[in-house]
Enzyme design. Structure first.
Site, PDB file in Angstrom:
ATOM      1  N   ASP A  17       2.957 -50.394  13.341  1.00 25.68           N
ATOM      2  CA  ASP A  17       1.920 -50.589  12.303  1.00 25.68           C
ATOM      3  C   ASP A  17       0.855 -49.498  12.419  1.00 25.68           C
ATOM      4  O   ASP A  17       0.475 -48.847  11.443  1.00 25.68           O
ATOM      5  CB  ASP A  17       1.296 -51.979  12.528  1.00 25.68           C
ATOM      6  CG  ASP A  17       0.663 -52.570  11.276  1.00 25.68           C
ATOM      7  OD1 ASP A  17       0.105 -53.667  11.376  1.00 25.68           O
ATOM      8  OD2 ASP A  17       0.727 -51.933  10.216  1.00 25.68           O
ATOM      9  N   ASP A  69      11.171 -41.892  16.094  1.00 27.87           N
ATOM     10  CA  ASP A  69       9.890 -42.394  15.590  1.00 27.87           C
ATOM     11  C   ASP A  69      10.085 -42.755  14.117  1.00 27.87           C
ATOM     12  O   ASP A  69      10.459 -41.897  13.309  1.00 27.87           O
ATOM     13  CB  ASP A  69       8.836 -41.275  15.743  1.00 27.87           C
ATOM     14  CG  ASP A  69       7.462 -41.707  15.278  1.00 27.87           C
ATOM     15  OD1 ASP A  69       6.473 -41.182  15.804  1.00 27.87           O
ATOM     16  OD2 ASP A  69       7.373 -42.585  14.386  1.00 27.87           O
TER      17      ASP A  69
HETATM   18  N1  APR Z   1       8.768 -45.806  15.774  1.00 27.26           N
HETATM   19  C1  APR Z   1       9.766 -46.694  16.059  1.00 27.26           C
HETATM   20  N2  APR Z   1       9.601 -47.756  16.869  1.00 27.26           N
HETATM   21  C2  APR Z   1       8.370 -47.939  17.413  1.00 27.26           C
HETATM   22  C3  APR Z   1       7.279 -47.069  17.150  1.00 27.26           C
HETATM   23  C4  APR Z   1       7.522 -45.968  16.296  1.00 27.26           C
HETATM   24  N3  APR Z   1       6.554 -45.085  15.992  1.00 27.26           N
HETATM   25  N4  APR Z   1       6.182 -47.543  17.839  1.00 27.26           N
HETATM   26  C5  APR Z   1       6.583 -48.638  18.500  1.00 27.26           C
HETATM   27  N5  APR Z   1       7.902 -48.881  18.262  1.00 27.26           N
HETATM   28  C6  APR Z   1       8.752 -49.970  18.761  1.00 27.26           C
HETATM   29  C7  APR Z   1       8.249 -50.729  19.949  1.00 27.26           C
HETATM   30  O1  APR Z   1       8.609 -50.053  21.153  1.00 27.26           O
HETATM   31  C8  APR Z   1       9.027 -52.042  19.786  1.00 27.26           C
HETATM   32  O2  APR Z   1      10.346 -51.885  20.278  1.00 27.26           O
HETATM   33  O3  APR Z   1       8.832 -50.946  17.707  1.00 27.26           O
HETATM   34  C9  APR Z   1       9.128 -52.222  18.273  1.00 27.26           C
HETATM   35  C10 APR Z   1       8.141 -53.240  17.685  1.00 27.26           C
HETATM   36  O4  APR Z   1       6.928 -53.157  18.385  1.00 27.26           O
HETATM   37  P1  APR Z   1       5.493 -53.440  17.678  1.00 27.26           P
HETATM   38  O5  APR Z   1       5.118 -52.281  16.864  1.00 27.26           O
HETATM   39  O6  APR Z   1       4.580 -53.909  18.755  1.00 27.26           O
HETATM   40  O7  APR Z   1       5.781 -54.645  16.643  1.00 27.26           O
HETATM   41  P2  APR Z   1       5.919 -56.205  16.884  1.00 27.26           P
HETATM   42  O8  APR Z   1       6.440 -56.556  18.227  1.00 27.26           O
HETATM   43  O9  APR Z   1       6.659 -56.696  15.659  1.00 27.26           O
HETATM   44  O10 APR Z   1       4.406 -56.725  16.826  1.00 27.26           O
HETATM   45  C11 APR Z   1       3.715 -56.659  15.609  1.00 27.26           C
HETATM   46  O11 APR Z   1       1.868 -55.572  16.624  1.00 27.26           O
HETATM   47  O12 APR Z   1       1.101 -53.515  16.026  1.00 27.26           O
HETATM   48  C12 APR Z   1       0.894 -54.854  15.877  1.00 27.26           C
HETATM   49  O13 APR Z   1      -0.097 -55.062  13.710  1.00 27.26           O
HETATM   50  C13 APR Z   1       1.078 -55.299  14.451  1.00 27.26           C
HETATM   51  O14 APR Z   1       0.219 -57.479  14.866  1.00 27.26           O
HETATM   52  C14 APR Z   1       1.396 -56.743  14.649  1.00 27.26           C
HETATM   53  C15 APR Z   1       2.245 -56.735  15.909  1.00 27.26           C
END
Ligand code: APR
Length: 170
Positions: free
Chosen positions: A33, A9
């Protein structure tokens, strides 16, 4: 540049800077995020709002990166970067690569000794992990910027395996 890959995480990483997979509004969302803002607390959002009011009135463009405090998180800074939404008609690889190189540049400016990246754009933004892993591996290995310790933190075993293959065969 040597990159350590692990499953975990991003909010729990004990590094100087963690990278947030943000959106252009900088005002939070889901996934990485959401976790960063939820655990990091209000101080992060307050600095994001200040950035919107000062330098980024129209939002942070995809591929760019900007730093705030990490609030209650173990890290010192959060580097917010906006990944590109995956497209089958437009090649946005350079924008995704820029998320990594721009975040490294900001980290170096801050004097960060260590940085942890999530798999930017591979969640809500639907970028296929295999492709994202190759782009990340190439961007991090060719970046002109040096941060002593670089981590990639993958949220699940499948994504970790995909990234391990890409980084080993880079
Ligand atoms: N720690 C590490 N990796 C994580 C975590 C965490 N706590 N939570 C999710 N992930 C992983 C997901 O499984 C994925 O592989 O991070 C990667 C990116 O996923 P997202 O968070 O959905 O990011 P992204 O695809 O870049 O989309 C960004 O999503 O949350 C919204 O505000 C954000 O609009 C933006 C969009």
């Amino acid at each position: 540049m040597r990159v350590n890959l692990s499953r975990g995480d991003i909010t729990e990483q004990r590094v100087d800077a963690i990278v947030n997979a943000a959106n252009s509004s900088l005002l939070g969302g889901g996934g990485v995020d959401g976790a960063i803002h939820r655990k990091g607390g209000r101080a992060i959002l307050e600095e994001c709002r200040a950035l919107r009011d000062s330098h980024y009135g129209g939002g942070l463009p995809a591929g760019r990166a900007v730093a705030t405090t990490a609030g209650n998180l173990p890290a010192r800074w959060v580097i917010h970067t906006v990944g590109p939404v995956y497209s089958t008609t437009e090649d946005r690889s350079e924008v995704l690569a820029s998320c990594f190189t721009e975040s490294l540049r900001v980290a170096e400016e801050l004097g960060a000794e260590s940085i942890a990246f999530p798999a930017i754009s591979t969640g809500v933004y639907r970028w296929p992990p295999e492709s994202a892993a190759r782009i990340a591996a190439r961007a991090l290995s060719t970046a002109p910027v040096r941060v002593p310790r670089v981590e990639m933190v993958l949220f699940d075993e499948d994504t970790l395996a995909v990234f391990q293959r890409a980084f080993d065969t880079r």
